[in-house]
Design a protein around this motif. Structure first.
Motif, PDB file in Angstrom:
ATOM      1  N   LYS A   1       0.835  -1.201   0.000  1.00 29.16           N
ATOM      2  CA  LYS A   1       0.000   0.000   0.000  1.00 29.16           C
ATOM      3  C   LYS A   1       0.871   1.253   0.000  1.00 29.16           C
ATOM      4  O   LYS A   1       0.598   2.219  -0.718  1.00 29.16           O
ATOM      5  N   ALA A   2       1.939   1.235   0.796  1.00 30.41           N
ATOM      6  CA  ALA A   2       2.850   2.379   0.869  1.00 30.41           C
ATOM      7  C   ALA A   2       3.495   2.654  -0.487  1.00 30.41           C
ATOM      8  O   ALA A   2       3.620   3.809  -0.900  1.00 30.41           O
TER       9      ALA A   2
ATOM     10  N   SER B   1       0.803   4.151  -2.853  1.00 33.44           N
ATOM     11  CA  SER B   1       0.499   5.516  -2.438  1.00 33.44           C
ATOM     12  C   SER B   1       1.640   6.471  -2.777  1.00 33.44           C
ATOM     13  O   SER B   1       1.404   7.632  -3.112  1.00 33.44           O
TER      14      SER B   1
ATOM     15  N   TRP C   1       0.941   6.986   3.503  1.00 36.77           N
ATOM     16  CA  TRP C   1       0.172   6.066   2.664  1.00 36.77           C
ATOM     17  C   TRP C   1      -1.269   5.903   3.134  1.00 36.77           C
ATOM     18  O   TRP C   1      -2.115   5.454   2.386  1.00 36.77           O
TER      19      TRP C   1
END
Length: 162
Positions: free
Chosen positions: A116-117, A120, A147
């Motif tokens: 996810k980081a 993002s 994120w």
């Protein structure tokens, strides 16, 4: 907890976990994890001291490792624009080894949070380069879990006053 060595002090996370989680039995569960190839046991026969277990490579498919932290480090822009042709260095204030430890703890060794980081980060980088958001040092972005705010936002919803 074994991976992060969170077991050696009185009141450690490991001690609390063993004491409070119903059904956790070190004499059964740790050898079971060893048999499945997740732990290597350096204890004397019949002993189950957590500090004498080591996480195997097989666990890397479940936990983020230094490789993941290095991947984030490399993906994070080295510089960001300040305007007027000026830039600032975004990966300053911390070295890679310190960053790896900090990042992994911040994402709680989660591969999902790491993925996810990274997703993002692409949005964040574009918004900064488009002049919509201000850039941040890598350590600040991670401290603030940047994120968590960007993926659910659509780019067109960001105004110049953000």
């Amino acid at each position: 907890m074994i991976k992060t060595k969170e077991f050696t002090e009185k009141g450690s996370i490991m001690e609390q976990y063993v004491k409070n989680v119903e059904g956790f039995d070190t004499k059964h569960d740790l050898p079971d994890l060893e048999k499945k190839g997740f732990l290597e046991n350096f204890n004397s026969p019949g002993k189950y001291y957590p500090e004498m277990f080591m996480i195997t490579r097989k666990c890397d498919e479940f936990f983020a490792t230094n490789y993941a932290a290095s991947e984030f480090w490399s993906a994070y822009p080295g510089t960001f624009p300040l305007g007027g042709g000026k830039i600032f260095i975004a990966r300053s204030g911390i070295d890679l080894v310190e960053f790896q430890e900090f990042y992994l703890k911040r994402i709680d060794y989660s591969l999902e949070v790491h993925k996810k980081a990274l997703r993002s980060l692409k949005i964040f980088d574009k918004l900064v380069n488009d002049g919509i958001l201000n850039g941040k040092k890598i350590i600040d972005y991670v401290k603030e879990a940047g994120w968590d705010s960007l993926p659910e936002q659509k780019e067109e919803n960001w105004g110049k006053d953000v």
